[in-house]
Scaffold this motif. Structure first.
Motif, PDB file in Angstrom:
ATOM      1  N   UNK A 192      -7.897  61.693  25.412  1.00  0.00           N
ATOM      2  CA  UNK A 192      -9.060  61.044  24.792  1.00  0.00           C
ATOM      3  C   UNK A 192      -8.824  59.569  24.498  1.00  0.00           C
ATOM      4  N   UNK A 193      -7.721  59.263  23.827  1.00  0.00           N
ATOM      5  CA  UNK A 193      -7.470  57.874  23.452  1.00  0.00           C
ATOM      6  C   UNK A 193      -7.167  57.012  24.671  1.00  0.00           C
ATOM      7  N   UNK A 194      -6.504  57.566  25.653  1.00  0.00           N
ATOM      8  CA  UNK A 194      -6.221  56.819  26.875  1.00  0.00           C
ATOM      9  C   UNK A 194      -7.487  56.460  27.626  1.00  0.00           C
ATOM     10  N   UNK A 195      -8.464  57.383  27.656  1.00  0.00           N
ATOM     11  CA  UNK A 195      -9.724  57.096  28.322  1.00  0.00           C
ATOM     12  C   UNK A 195     -10.457  55.952  27.632  1.00  0.00           C
ATOM     13  N   UNK A 196     -10.401  55.922  26.302  1.00  0.00           N
ATOM     14  CA  UNK A 196     -11.040  54.835  25.565  1.00  0.00           C
ATOM     15  C   UNK A 196     -10.345  53.503  25.839  1.00  0.00           C
ATOM     16  N   UNK A 197      -9.030  53.514  25.844  1.00  0.00           N
ATOM     17  CA  UNK A 197      -8.294  52.263  26.071  1.00  0.00           C
ATOM     18  C   UNK A 197      -8.496  51.759  27.508  1.00  0.00           C
ATOM     19  N   UNK A 198      -8.679  52.688  28.436  1.00  0.00           N
ATOM     20  CA  UNK A 198      -8.878  52.291  29.827  1.00  0.00           C
ATOM     21  C   UNK A 198     -10.116  51.410  29.968  1.00  0.00           C
ATOM     22  N   UNK A 199     -11.112  51.624  29.104  1.00  0.00           N
ATOM     23  CA  UNK A 199     -12.343  50.835  29.123  1.00  0.00           C
ATOM     24  C   UNK A 199     -12.311  49.692  28.102  1.00  0.00           C
ATOM     25  N   UNK A 241      -6.697  66.584  25.377  1.00  0.00           N
ATOM     26  CA  UNK A 241      -6.547  66.642  26.830  1.00  0.00           C
ATOM     27  C   UNK A 241      -7.557  67.644  27.384  1.00  0.00           C
ATOM     28  N   UNK A 242      -7.950  67.464  28.645  1.00  0.00           N
ATOM     29  CA  UNK A 242      -8.912  68.365  29.294  1.00  0.00           C
ATOM     30  C   UNK A 242      -8.250  69.062  30.465  1.00  0.00           C
ATOM     31  N   UNK A 248     -21.636  59.715  19.633  1.00  0.00           N
ATOM     32  CA  UNK A 248     -21.513  61.059  19.067  1.00  0.00           C
ATOM     33  C   UNK A 248     -20.212  61.722  19.519  1.00  0.00           C
ATOM     34  N   UNK A 249     -19.182  60.936  19.750  1.00  0.00           N
ATOM     35  CA  UNK A 249     -17.895  61.515  20.123  1.00  0.00           C
ATOM     36  C   UNK A 249     -17.347  62.343  18.957  1.00  0.00           C
ATOM     37  N   UNK A 268     -15.066  70.344  32.612  1.00  0.00           N
ATOM     38  CA  UNK A 268     -15.109  70.394  31.155  1.00  0.00           C
ATOM     39  C   UNK A 268     -15.289  68.992  30.575  1.00  0.00           C
ATOM     40  N   UNK A 269     -14.514  68.040  31.060  1.00  0.00           N
ATOM     41  CA  UNK A 269     -14.586  66.669  30.557  1.00  0.00           C
ATOM     42  C   UNK A 269     -15.945  66.041  30.822  1.00  0.00           C
ATOM     43  N   UNK A 270     -16.499  66.271  31.982  1.00  0.00           N
ATOM     44  CA  UNK A 270     -17.673  65.535  32.428  1.00  0.00           C
ATOM     45  C   UNK A 270     -18.993  66.185  32.034  1.00  0.00           C
TER      46      UNK A 270
END
Length: 469
Positions: free
Chosen positions: A142-149, A46-47, A35-36, A52-54
């Motif tokens: 946002x996209x960096x967090x996804x790529x990190x995983x 960016x956060x 549900x992103x 806020x992010x968590x």
């Protein structure tokens, strides 16, 4: 020395350790149901801070915080993000045994490093300051967090009325770097004929499609029009949230037209009328999914918005939902058979929120395996309250013993949080533990090639084949 969540967490046999570290750990992620917010992905949000992010969209964390006595002001209310984070850190040590305790530490360690740091009231300020500096860096958008995983695909959850403008913007971006975002067709509001907002929703559907909707056939036509629009924008799957399944009669076109008219006029419907109408729409949509080779997902069994107080203050999806315990076996089989009997049952994933229904889901899936498609009807992964160690293990054991685990499409986050993807690691570690124990107990052969293939398929390849084409 803190041995918590160590490198071999859950891996209690030699086979489990080999399977996880050599096969599962570095697999990419196909997260086909979450549900992103598409806007946040497309705009590479960016956060400002970890709070806020968590915490802003994670009702799992909200639920635990309420249970620990945190006031609503520090959950969804007007306290600052830092105050909310401090309140969460303060109560997290008391959540031992809840998967939130594992998830939160995996999220902190995998995204922000500092492995071994425990989250509590004393460490909260240091964690806040350390992560604050990191969040200003591009790789924490946002996209960096996804790529990190190593996320390759995310399937968002989208209403038929959605313009999909953010999916279009992201698809046109030259900076995707191997990340794909696809919409998922979620027409729940068009099926909720007894709901207070049904007529207004149908009016919006009429306006968007340029079609009058006075008959059942016209409603199906308008929904199919939107489905074609979704497909043109990359849609790979549809999803339906079903609170409960009841017996439904197969009605004539004129009977369905009469029910639609009553619904549009806001008149009271008999329970059987609403259910028969809903199932008729679902069958027609399922046939359309089959023609388009889309995956149909049925999420069955939530009892929603049980706390009037929380609903009034924080709205829906705020942590006041629970498990519906009504029977599903007969109506679910009849629903699938209505599509299967005409060779129009799409590839389907069934999820039950009530874990006692796992055997029903698995054996129902087994009734409709056909068409030369391995695992055509899936017993979906342990969902929501069940994506913890016991819940996931029970679901996979039922699938293995009553069905075929090797065809399983594996884990998904079902989450609104960009930090939720270590749950795939959690799942993969448990999968390797289960298979490793089978080997150590003589219940499975220690055939490296076979086991490696099964783990890689469940962890990644089966979902990739189903959702990337």
């Amino acid at each position: 020395m803190n041995n918590y969540l160590h490198a071999d967490f859950l891996l209690d046999t030699e086979t489990a350790r080999r399977l996880y570290h050599d096969v599962a750990a570095d697999l990419p992620i196909i997260d086909y149901h979450n549900h992103l917010p598409p806007e946040e992905v497309a705009n590479n949000r960016a956060w400002d801070n970890l709070g806020d992010l968590w915490l802003s969209h994670d009702h799992y964390k909200w639920r635990v915080m309420r249970w620990a006595g945190v006031p609503e002001s520090h959950i969804t209310g007007n306290a600052t993000d830092k105050e909310k984070f401090q309140a969460f850190a303060q109560i997290l040590p008391k959540a031992i045994g809840n998967p939130m305790h594992h998830w939160s530490h995996l999220e902190l360690w995998r995204y922000f490093g500092d492995e071994g740091k425990l989250i509590n009231g004393d460490s909260a300020e240091e964690i806040w300051q350390t992560t604050q500096a990191m969040l200003s860096q591009p790789e924490f958008r946002a996209q960096g967090l996804l790529r990190k995983m190593k996320v390759e695909l995310i399937g968002t959850t989208d209403d038929p009325l959605d313009s999909l403008e953010h999916h279009q913007a992201f698809a046109a971006s030259p900076h995707k770097d191997g990340l794909t975002m696809v919409p998922t067709f979620r027409p729940d509001r068009a099926l909720a004929i007894e709901g207070a907002g049904f007529s207004a929703y149908i009016e919006k559907l009429e306006s968007l499609t340029g079609q009058s909707i006075n008959t059942f056939e016209q409603l199906v036509s308008a929904l199919q029009d939107r489905l074609e629009y979704f497909i043109a924008n990359g849609c790979r799957a549809a999803d339906h949230g079903i609170g409960q399944l009841e017996q439904a009669d197969e009605l004539s076109a004129s009977q369905l037209d009469a029910i639609l008219e009553k619904g549009r006029q806001g008149k009271a419907l008999a329970p059987n009328e609403a259910e028969s109408f809903r199932m008729a729409v679902l069958v027609e949509l399922g046939r359309a999914y089959s023609r388009a080779d889309l995956v149909m997902q049925l999420h069955i069994g939530p009892l929603r918005n049980n706390s009037t107080q929380i609903f009034r203050s924080a709205g829906s999806d705020s942590g006041a939902d629970s498990i519906q315990d009504k029977p599903i076996a007969e109506p679910l089989n009849k629903l699938l058979d209505r599509m299967d009997s005409t060779n129009e049952l799409p590839r389907t994933i069934l999820y039950a929120l009530d874990p006692s229904k796992n055997p029903i889901i698995v054996t129902t899936a087994g009734n409709f395996q056909s068409g030369g498609i391995a695992g055509k009807v899936q017993a979906g992964t342990a969902w929501w309250f069940n994506d913890q160690l016991d819940g996931m293990e029970n679901q996979m054991n039922h699938l293995a013993q009553m069905g075929l685990l090797s065809t399983f499409t594996g884990m998904l986050t079902d989450s609104r949080s960009f930090l939720s993807f270590p749950r795939h690691e959690y799942f993969r570690r448990l999968l390797c533990r289960i298979v490793g124990r089978w080997v150590s107990e003589g219940l499975a052969p220690n055939d490296h090639k076979l086991l490696d293939e099964i783990i890689a398929d469940i962890g990644y390849h089966n979902a990739r084949r189903w959702f990337t084409g």
